[in-house]
Motif scaffolding. Structure first.
Motif, PDB file in Angstrom:
ATOM      1  N   THR A 170       2.496  12.023  16.474  1.00  0.00           N
ATOM      2  CA  THR A 170       1.208  11.358  16.640  1.00  0.00           C
ATOM      3  C   THR A 170       0.910  10.374  15.512  1.00  0.00           C
ATOM      4  N   ARG A 171       1.705  10.414  14.450  1.00  0.00           N
ATOM      5  CA  ARG A 171       1.594   9.419  13.369  1.00  0.00           C
ATOM      6  C   ARG A 171       3.012   8.932  13.071  1.00  0.00           C
ATOM      7  N   PRO A 172       3.551   8.084  13.941  1.00  0.00           N
ATOM      8  CA  PRO A 172       4.953   7.689  13.839  1.00  0.00           C
ATOM      9  C   PRO A 172       5.236   6.822  12.615  1.00  0.00           C
ATOM     10  N   LEU A 173       6.475   6.918  12.142  1.00  0.00           N
ATOM     11  CA  LEU A 173       6.935   6.152  11.001  1.00  0.00           C
ATOM     12  C   LEU A 173       7.895   5.053  11.468  1.00  0.00           C
ATOM     13  N   ALA A 174       8.087   4.071  10.618  1.00  0.00           N
ATOM     14  CA  ALA A 174       9.004   2.988  10.952  1.00  0.00           C
ATOM     15  C   ALA A 174       9.607   2.417   9.682  1.00  0.00           C
ATOM     16  N   THR A 175      10.785   1.817   9.846  1.00  0.00           N
ATOM     17  CA  THR A 175      11.405   1.025   8.775  1.00  0.00           C
ATOM     18  C   THR A 175      11.027  -0.425   9.003  1.00  0.00           C
ATOM     19  N   VAL A 176      10.554  -1.066   7.959  1.00  0.00           N
ATOM     20  CA  VAL A 176      10.145  -2.468   8.045  1.00  0.00           C
ATOM     21  C   VAL A 176      11.173  -3.319   7.309  1.00  0.00           C
ATOM     22  N   THR A 177      11.762  -4.264   8.022  1.00  0.00           N
ATOM     23  CA  THR A 177      12.776  -5.142   7.436  1.00  0.00           C
ATOM     24  C   THR A 177      12.237  -6.559   7.378  1.00  0.00           C
ATOM     25  N   LEU A 178      12.249  -7.139   6.191  1.00  0.00           N
ATOM     26  CA  LEU A 178      11.801  -8.515   5.994  1.00  0.00           C
ATOM     27  C   LEU A 178      13.004  -9.379   5.656  1.00  0.00           C
ATOM     28  N   ASP A 179      13.210 -10.401   6.435  1.00  0.00           N
ATOM     29  CA  ASP A 179      14.341 -11.314   6.236  1.00  0.00           C
ATOM     30  C   ASP A 179      13.825 -12.743   6.254  1.00  0.00           C
ATOM     31  N   GLY A 180      13.293 -13.168   5.110  1.00  0.00           N
ATOM     32  CA  GLY A 180      12.701 -14.503   5.026  1.00  0.00           C
ATOM     33  C   GLY A 180      11.317 -14.569   5.627  1.00  0.00           C
ATOM     34  N   ALA A 181      10.561 -13.479   5.571  1.00  0.00           N
ATOM     35  CA  ALA A 181       9.221 -13.454   6.148  1.00  0.00           C
ATOM     36  C   ALA A 181       8.234 -14.184   5.241  1.00  0.00           C
ATOM     37  N   PRO A 182       7.418 -15.056   5.803  1.00  0.00           N
ATOM     38  CA  PRO A 182       6.399 -15.727   4.991  1.00  0.00           C
ATOM     39  C   PRO A 182       5.266 -14.770   4.664  1.00  0.00           C
ATOM     40  N   GLY A 183       4.696 -14.916   3.480  1.00  0.00           N
ATOM     41  CA  GLY A 183       3.606 -14.037   3.089  1.00  0.00           C
ATOM     42  C   GLY A 183       2.578 -14.776   2.261  1.00  0.00           C
ATOM     43  N   ARG A 184       1.346 -14.294   2.296  1.00  0.00           N
ATOM     44  CA  ARG A 184       0.258 -14.878   1.493  1.00  0.00           C
ATOM     45  C   ARG A 184      -0.106 -13.892   0.394  1.00  0.00           C
ATOM     46  N   ARG A 185      -0.028 -14.362  -0.851  1.00  0.00           N
ATOM     47  CA  ARG A 185      -0.324 -13.469  -1.978  1.00  0.00           C
ATOM     48  C   ARG A 185      -1.815 -13.154  -2.013  1.00  0.00           C
ATOM     49  N   LEU A 186      -2.117 -11.856  -2.081  1.00  0.00           N
ATOM     50  CA  LEU A 186      -3.496 -11.400  -2.083  1.00  0.00           C
ATOM     51  C   LEU A 186      -4.008 -11.090  -3.481  1.00  0.00           C
ATOM     52  N   GLY A 187      -3.116 -10.611  -4.343  1.00  0.00           N
ATOM     53  CA  GLY A 187      -3.505 -10.209  -5.686  1.00  0.00           C
ATOM     54  C   GLY A 187      -2.421  -9.358  -6.300  1.00  0.00           C
ATOM     55  N   ASP A 188      -2.753  -8.653  -7.362  1.00  0.00           N
ATOM     56  CA  ASP A 188      -1.782  -7.791  -8.036  1.00  0.00           C
ATOM     57  C   ASP A 188      -1.574  -6.504  -7.237  1.00  0.00           C
ATOM     58  N   ALA A 189      -0.314  -6.132  -7.067  1.00  0.00           N
ATOM     59  CA  ALA A 189       0.013  -4.985  -6.231  1.00  0.00           C
ATOM     60  C   ALA A 189      -0.326  -3.657  -6.907  1.00  0.00           C
ATOM     61  N   GLU A 190      -0.028  -3.517  -8.194  1.00  0.00           N
ATOM     62  CA  GLU A 190      -0.114  -2.199  -8.837  1.00  0.00           C
ATOM     63  C   GLU A 190      -1.508  -1.572  -8.751  1.00  0.00           C
ATOM     64  N   PRO A 191      -2.583  -2.265  -9.170  1.00  0.00           N
ATOM     65  CA  PRO A 191      -3.895  -1.615  -9.068  1.00  0.00           C
ATOM     66  C   PRO A 191      -4.358  -1.429  -7.627  1.00  0.00           C
ATOM     67  N   ALA A 192      -3.985  -2.364  -6.761  1.00  0.00           N
ATOM     68  CA  ALA A 192      -4.396  -2.258  -5.359  1.00  0.00           C
ATOM     69  C   ALA A 192      -3.724  -1.082  -4.671  1.00  0.00           C
ATOM     70  N   VAL A 193      -2.429  -0.930  -4.898  1.00  0.00           N
ATOM     71  CA  VAL A 193      -1.693   0.174  -4.282  1.00  0.00           C
ATOM     72  C   VAL A 193      -2.164   1.505  -4.846  1.00  0.00           C
ATOM     73  N   ARG A 194      -2.378   1.563  -6.136  1.00  0.00           N
ATOM     74  CA  ARG A 194      -2.831   2.823  -6.734  1.00  0.00           C
ATOM     75  C   ARG A 194      -4.191   3.227  -6.181  1.00  0.00           C
ATOM     76  N   ARG A 195      -5.105   2.268  -6.086  1.00  0.00           N
ATOM     77  CA  ARG A 195      -6.431   2.572  -5.530  1.00  0.00           C
ATOM     78  C   ARG A 195      -6.321   3.048  -4.086  1.00  0.00           C
ATOM     79  N   ALA A 196      -5.483   2.383  -3.313  1.00  0.00           N
ATOM     80  CA  ALA A 196      -5.327   2.744  -1.901  1.00  0.00           C
ATOM     81  C   ALA A 196      -4.738   4.137  -1.745  1.00  0.00           C
ATOM     82  N   LEU A 197      -3.716   4.461  -2.523  1.00  0.00           N
ATOM     83  CA  LEU A 197      -3.069   5.770  -2.398  1.00  0.00           C
ATOM     84  C   LEU A 197      -3.961   6.890  -2.916  1.00  0.00           C
ATOM     85  N   ARG A 198      -4.767   6.610  -3.916  1.00  0.00           N
ATOM     86  CA  ARG A 198      -5.703   7.625  -4.401  1.00  0.00           C
ATOM     87  C   ARG A 198      -6.751   7.944  -3.338  1.00  0.00           C
TER      88      ARG A 198
END
Length: 357
Positions: free
Chosen positions: A187-215
């Protein structure tokens, strides 16, 4: 000290969510959907996220959200846990939202608040706050790499991807390859995400954002685990009152009474820990410690409640038709999500300076 009892508004929110799930999230339908190629119930998600506005609970009203707090989100997760609802609420409305709030990206927050866009943080479900997070490479302005164990990636519209340059990037889901992984909790399936030249827009610094989200994820996951444990206890008590042996209700046997009484005490304690974690996230008081305490306690109780429910239901509990297997699988999977109980105990020991010799 903050009052951890449920407010009238929280009770009303619980009743509304439970009514919706009672009408649109039957256990038989969840089990059948879990075995299909489309395990997520997007119609239910639309009702929760758009009709009820729950996708934007943590998002300020100025950005189109509800401007509520973590206590309200915890109430929703309790009910979703009771129903083992196959919707991406935790991953989108909590985890991705918290990361975007840290980055301050108003455009994406506004889209997530409507519920029409599902966001997923591309970090393995097993990783907790403070864990080393796998990243992708940035080459010529595009992203390259592979990330595994990403929950609900299959239905994401946008992925928030941490990169080696320290940034967190927004990547359209149709720009990556998503390969389903075998998971215990279908009911909460997992997936492998593969990026091969995917365009992305930088939102900010990952470390504090990820830590806040995981907490926030770890803290509010305790409320989902509370919902699972409470459902398991309630259904087991109901069943043992109905089932008879030697012409008397099975629940009247003293040995079973003792098991249920012990389980009730553990669920009551879990409720206190989960409520404290949600309140700490809302107020910012002793958040790291309170979240670690909640997760160190929640996972074993939820698993034990589901195991007891399965055993005490006897033969019917072993069948695919009874929903207890959905509860047990979610409880077992949750025990590994956003850090194990052991990892949170170690983190707690560091926080309070009680490390092992």
């Amino acid at each position: 000290m903050t009052d951890l009892l449920y407010s009238q508004e929280e009770d009303a929110l619980r009743a509304a969510v439970r009514d919706l799930l009672t009408d649109h999230c039957a256990a038989a339908d969840v089990a059948a959907r879990a075995e299909s190629a489309a395990p997520h119930d997007l119609d239910l998600w639309k009702s929760l996220a758009q009709s009820m506005g729950l996708a934007g609970l943590l998002i300020p009203e100025s950005l189109g959200g509800q401007g509520a707090g973590h206590r309200e989100a915890a109430v929703v997760l309790e009910e979703l846990g009771r129903a083992v609802a196959p919707v991406p609420y935790l991953t989108s409305a909590v985890v991705a939202t918290e990361a975007l709030l840290d980055c301050g990206d108003e455009e994406l927050l506004g889209r997530l608040a409507t519920g029409r866009t599902i966001g997923v943080l591309a970090v393995g479900l097993h990783l907790g706050p403070g864990a080393a997070v796998p990243v992708v490479r940035v080459e010529n302005g595009t992203l390259h790499g592979e990330l595994t164990g990403i929950a609900d990636a299959a239905v994401a519209d946008v992925l928030l991807v941490p990169a080696a340059d320290g940034g967190l990037y927004a990547v359209a889901a149709d720009a990556v390859t998503r390969t389903p992984q075998v998971s215990l909790d279908l009911t909460r399936p997992l997936a492998t995400v593969t990026l091969d030249g995917a365009p992305g827009r930088r939102l900010g610094d990952a470390e504090p954002a990820v830590r806040r989200a995981l907490r926030a994820a770890a803290g509010l996951l305790a409320s989902e685990q509370l919902g699972l444990a409470d459902w398991a206890l309630t259904e087991t008590v109901r069943y043992l009152k109905e089932r008879k042996q030697f012409n008397r209700p099975v629940g009247g046997f003293q040995a079973l009474k003792h098991r249920l009484a012990q389980l009730w005490l553990e669920v009551v304690n879990l409720r206190a820990a989960a409520r404290a974690a949600a309140d700490a996230l809302a107020t910012g008081a002793d958040t790291d410690i309170t979240v670690a305490v909640a997760q160190a306690y929640a996972a074993p109780v939820a698993v034990r409640a589901a195991e007891e429910a399965l055993q005490l239901h006897g033969g019917i509990g072993m069948t695919w038709e009874h929903p207890v297997h959905l509860c047990l699988k979610r409880a077992k999977a949750d025990s590994l999500a956003y850090g194990t109980a052991g990892a949170h105990r170690e983190a707690l020991a560091e926080l309070v300076d009680l490390r092992a010799p």
